[in-house]
Design a protein around this motif. Structure first.
Motif, PDB file in Angstrom:
ATOM      1  N   ILE A 317       0.824  -1.193  -0.031  1.00 44.91           N
ATOM      2  CA  ILE A 317       0.058   0.176  -0.031  1.00 44.91           C
ATOM      3  C   ILE A 317       1.001   1.231  -0.188  1.00 44.91           C
ATOM      4  N   GLY A 318       0.339   2.336  -0.841  1.00 45.93           N
ATOM      5  CA  GLY A 318       1.140   3.593  -0.661  1.00 45.93           C
ATOM      6  C   GLY A 318       2.222   3.627  -2.025  1.00 45.93           C
ATOM      7  N   MET A 319       2.269   2.377  -2.785  1.00 46.23           N
ATOM      8  CA  MET A 319       3.227   2.513  -4.023  1.00 46.23           C
ATOM      9  C   MET A 319       2.170   1.841  -5.309  1.00 46.23           C
ATOM     10  N   THR A 320       2.299   2.524  -6.160  1.00 45.07           N
ATOM     11  CA  THR A 320       1.906   2.090  -7.510  1.00 45.07           C
ATOM     12  C   THR A 320       2.849   1.069  -8.209  1.00 45.07           C
ATOM     13  N   GLU A 321       2.506  -0.274  -8.211  1.00 43.68           N
ATOM     14  CA  GLU A 321       3.502  -1.249  -8.543  1.00 43.68           C
ATOM     15  C   GLU A 321       3.412  -1.843 -10.006  1.00 43.68           C
ATOM     16  N   ILE A 322       4.421  -1.799 -10.732  1.00 41.86           N
ATOM     17  CA  ILE A 322       4.324  -2.462 -12.106  1.00 41.86           C
ATOM     18  C   ILE A 322       4.540  -3.852 -11.911  1.00 41.86           C
ATOM     19  N   VAL A 323       3.858  -4.890 -12.257  1.00 47.26           N
ATOM     20  CA  VAL A 323       4.126  -6.129 -11.800  1.00 47.26           C
ATOM     21  C   VAL A 323       4.100  -7.010 -13.286  1.00 47.26           C
ATOM     22  N   PRO A 324       5.405  -7.446 -13.700  1.00 47.41           N
ATOM     23  CA  PRO A 324       5.444  -8.172 -14.851  1.00 47.41           C
ATOM     24  C   PRO A 324       4.761  -9.754 -14.500  1.00 47.41           C
ATOM     25  N   VAL A 325       4.036 -10.023 -15.707  1.00 52.48           N
ATOM     26  CA  VAL A 325       3.320 -11.157 -15.624  1.00 52.48           C
ATOM     27  C   VAL A 325       3.379 -12.097 -17.024  1.00 52.48           C
ATOM     28  N   ARG A 326       3.090 -13.510 -17.019  1.00 50.96           N
ATOM     29  CA  ARG A 326       3.076 -14.115 -18.212  1.00 50.96           C
ATOM     30  C   ARG A 326       1.812 -14.933 -18.279  1.00 50.96           C
ATOM     31  N   CYS A 327       1.345 -15.357 -19.535  1.00 52.13           N
ATOM     32  CA  CYS A 327       0.205 -15.843 -19.786  1.00 52.13           C
ATOM     33  C   CYS A 327       0.501 -17.313 -19.962  1.00 52.13           C
ATOM     34  N   PRO A 328       0.078 -18.269 -18.991  1.00 50.37           N
ATOM     35  CA  PRO A 328       0.418 -19.737 -19.319  1.00 50.37           C
ATOM     36  C   PRO A 328      -0.662 -20.207 -20.043  1.00 50.37           C
ATOM     37  N   ALA A 329      -1.871 -19.700 -19.892  1.00 51.05           N
ATOM     38  CA  ALA A 329      -2.966 -20.280 -20.802  1.00 51.05           C
ATOM     39  C   ALA A 329      -3.982 -19.208 -21.409  1.00 51.05           C
ATOM     40  N   ARG A 330      -4.817 -19.242 -21.932  1.00 52.89           N
ATOM     41  CA  ARG A 330      -5.725 -18.261 -22.784  1.00 52.89           C
ATOM     42  C   ARG A 330      -6.358 -17.486 -21.530  1.00 52.89           C
ATOM     43  N   ILE A 355      -0.890  -2.918 -13.527  1.00 55.50           N
ATOM     44  CA  ILE A 355      -0.420  -1.956 -12.711  1.00 55.50           C
ATOM     45  C   ILE A 355      -1.316  -1.963 -11.350  1.00 55.50           C
ATOM     46  N   ILE A 356      -0.826  -2.269 -10.156  1.00 51.33           N
ATOM     47  CA  ILE A 356      -1.525  -2.246  -9.042  1.00 51.33           C
ATOM     48  C   ILE A 356      -1.396  -0.794  -8.526  1.00 51.33           C
ATOM     49  N   PRO A 357      -2.648  -0.157  -8.397  1.00 56.63           N
ATOM     50  CA  PRO A 357      -2.622   1.236  -7.705  1.00 56.63           C
ATOM     51  C   PRO A 357      -2.197   1.174  -6.153  1.00 56.63           C
ATOM     52  N   GLU A 358      -1.808   2.581  -6.019  1.00 55.49           N
ATOM     53  CA  GLU A 358      -1.383   2.575  -4.507  1.00 55.49           C
ATOM     54  C   GLU A 358      -2.163   2.396  -3.358  1.00 55.49           C
ATOM     55  N   ALA A 359      -3.468   2.390  -3.476  1.00 52.61           N
ATOM     56  CA  ALA A 359      -4.250   2.057  -2.459  1.00 52.61           C
ATOM     57  C   ALA A 359      -4.680   0.488  -2.101  1.00 52.61           C
ATOM     58  N   SER A 360      -4.038  -0.295  -3.258  1.00 54.34           N
ATOM     59  CA  SER A 360      -4.168  -1.635  -2.884  1.00 54.34           C
ATOM     60  C   SER A 360      -3.123  -2.452  -2.593  1.00 54.34           C
ATOM     61  N   GLU A 361      -3.543  -3.678  -2.016  1.00 54.73           N
ATOM     62  CA  GLU A 361      -2.507  -4.518  -1.403  1.00 54.73           C
ATOM     63  C   GLU A 361      -2.268  -5.621  -2.569  1.00 54.73           C
ATOM     64  N   GLY A 362      -2.985  -5.590  -3.748  1.00 54.41           N
ATOM     65  CA  GLY A 362      -2.932  -6.248  -4.993  1.00 54.41           C
ATOM     66  C   GLY A 362      -4.087  -7.132  -5.307  1.00 54.41           C
ATOM     67  N   HIS A 363      -4.003  -8.395  -5.878  1.00 50.16           N
ATOM     68  CA  HIS A 363      -5.165  -8.925  -6.309  1.00 50.16           C
ATOM     69  C   HIS A 363      -5.231 -10.350  -5.912  1.00 50.16           C
ATOM     70  N   PRO A 364      -6.399 -10.775  -5.455  1.00 50.36           N
ATOM     71  CA  PRO A 364      -6.288 -12.404  -5.070  1.00 50.36           C
ATOM     72  C   PRO A 364      -6.246 -13.153  -6.378  1.00 50.36           C
ATOM     73  N   GLU A 365      -5.980 -14.506  -5.944  1.00 56.76           N
ATOM     74  CA  GLU A 365      -6.285 -15.493  -6.896  1.00 56.76           C
ATOM     75  C   GLU A 365      -7.738 -15.555  -7.747  1.00 56.76           C
ATOM     76  N   GLY A 366      -7.541 -15.379  -9.105  1.00 54.51           N
ATOM     77  CA  GLY A 366      -8.731 -15.739  -9.624  1.00 54.51           C
ATOM     78  C   GLY A 366      -9.547 -14.240 -10.068  1.00 54.51           C
ATOM     79  N   ALA A 367      -8.985 -13.142  -9.562  1.00 51.07           N
ATOM     80  CA  ALA A 367      -9.388 -11.916  -9.963  1.00 51.07           C
ATOM     81  C   ALA A 367      -9.235 -11.633 -11.444  1.00 51.07           C
ATOM     82  N   LEU A 368     -10.167 -10.689 -11.787  1.00 49.08           N
ATOM     83  CA  LEU A 368     -10.018 -10.025 -13.203  1.00 49.08           C
ATOM     84  C   LEU A 368      -9.269  -8.736 -13.126  1.00 49.08           C
ATOM     85  N   VAL A 369      -8.397  -8.886 -14.054  1.00 49.98           N
ATOM     86  CA  VAL A 369      -7.251  -7.755 -13.774  1.00 49.98           C
ATOM     87  C   VAL A 369      -6.944  -7.281 -15.474  1.00 49.98           C
TER      88      VAL A 369
END
Length: 381
Positions: A317-330, A355-369
């Motif tokens: 929380i408090g930082m906008t974070e750029i999170v690298p990801v890969r696509c293992p499936a469609r 991009i995870i906004p600074e007010a967020s702790e992230g996204h749970p498994e299964g979330a739509l991003v």
């Protein structure tokens, strides 16, 4: 006096970039050399396209009604009227048979072996565009197809937005190989900018001052020397010779980035020397400014797609974070090791980023991003 280092939100930093950058003036450019440029004005057709009914391919102009019953077993002899693609259809004809479906016969006949319908293989007047139709709006990027259309409309030159002149100043440490300069040049050119120079400056106050006092650019990018080290002078020099408006952004990676202007009002973006932070700082701040100057859409120039997370994406929380990801499936993404862990390899190995906004702790498994996809990645859907 140098403003104290404090992390401003990425939203506020982006708003500052928007306030100090606006579309540059117009220049005339030849269509043959204007691919990828931004149109400065709306373009309308001065006449119908095509101007008259014309052949859509090479062949023989015929009256369609005269071809009824024609076949390879029953060729129909018709007056020979050879026509090239784009030529006006002769009077008393309303169709074109392809060269492969007609056999010239002496003295001036053609044997037609297949019937055609009225209008077949004919471009009718105004079928592409009527007179006065908008061919392209102001702000459109000149694609190959649009270039071809404008040439067909009779244009040879168009007014385009002037390409932003970008000066890149790199301040590598000691004998360090400069990888940031070539990387940022490629990004600037992707965004429509014209790199007027890549200047290597020593990490001294005088060397950096000299580069900021030149007036040959629309925007200046200074790479390195943005932190709190003994030889990190970029922020202090900008404050001395112009304005240092922001130093420190709640962006990871890229938190030591800064923003300001030269004495003459030219925007300056201070990018960290760490390649990963330099890359992300450019994407989120400098690139936006260059795209705005060049009349382009200021948003990130990446395809975006809604996808589900295979694992939790974690952020502080408090930082906008750029999170690298890969696509293992469609339509599925999973996080890769962070920029902080593996540096620029995170972007090299990734299919895109979240991009995870600074007010967020992230996204749970299964979330739509929302995933921003790098060019050529995840192209299966």
């Amino acid at each position: 006096m140098v403003p104290a280092f404090r992390r401003l939100s990425l939203e506020d930093a982006t708003a500052w970039v928007d306030r100090v950058t606006s579309r540059l003036g117009n220049v005339s450019a030849s269509l043959s050399a204007a691919h990828g440029r931004v149109l400065a004005e709306e373009i309308c057709s001065a006449q119908p396209i095509p101007a008259v009914d014309s052949a859509a391919l090479d062949g023989f102009a015929v009256a369609a009604s005269a071809t009824v019953g024609a076949s390879s077993y029953n060729p129909v002899l018709l007056p020979l009227r050879t026509i090239a693609s784009g030529e006006a259809i002769p009077p008393d004809t309303d169709a074109v048979i392809p060269l492969a479906l007609g056999e010239p016969q002496p003295p001036n006949w053609v044997a037609c072996v297949e019937a055609v319908a009225p209008g077949e293989n004919v471009g009718t007047q105004s079928s592409v565009a009527p007179a006065g139709a908008v061919l392209a709006p102001s702000g459109a990027l000149l694609s190959p197809a649009l270039t071809g259309m404008l040439v067909r409309a009779g244009l040879s030159n168009v007014n385009v937005v002037r390409r932003p002149r970008v000066r890149i100043v790199v301040t590598p440490k000691g004998a360090e190989i400069d990888s940031n300069g070539p990387m940022i040049r490629a990004l600037v050119e992707r965004d429509g900018g014209d790199v007027s120079a890549i200047v290597a400056a020593e990490r001294t106050v005088q060397a950096i001052r000299s580069t900021l006092e030149r007036d040959s650019a629309d925007i200046v990018l200074v790479i390195g020397g943005t932190g709190a080290g003994a030889d990190d002078h970029a922020a202090a020099v900008l404050a001395a010779v112009g304005e240092l408006m922001i130093h420190g952004i709640a962006l990871r990676p890229g938190e030591t980035a800064g923003l300001g202007r030269t004495r003459n009002g030219v925007p300056v973006v201070l990018l960290p020397g760490s390649p990963a932070a330099c890359f992300c700082g450019y994407e989120m701040l400098a690139g936006r400014g260059i795209r705005r100057l060049g009349g382009r859409d200021p948003r990130l120039p990446h395809r975006s797609r809604l996808m589900h997370t295979a694992r939790k994406l974690i952020s502080a929380i408090g930082m906008t974070e750029i999170v690298p990801v890969r696509c293992p499936a469609r339509d599925i993404v999973e996080p890769l090791p962070s920029f902080g862990e593996i540096g620029l390899m995170a972007a090299v190995a990734a299919d895109g980023f979240v991009i995870i906004p600074e007010a967020s702790e992230g996204h749970p498994e299964g979330a739509l991003v929302t995933v921003y996809l790098y060019e050529g990645r995840c192209i299966d859907g």
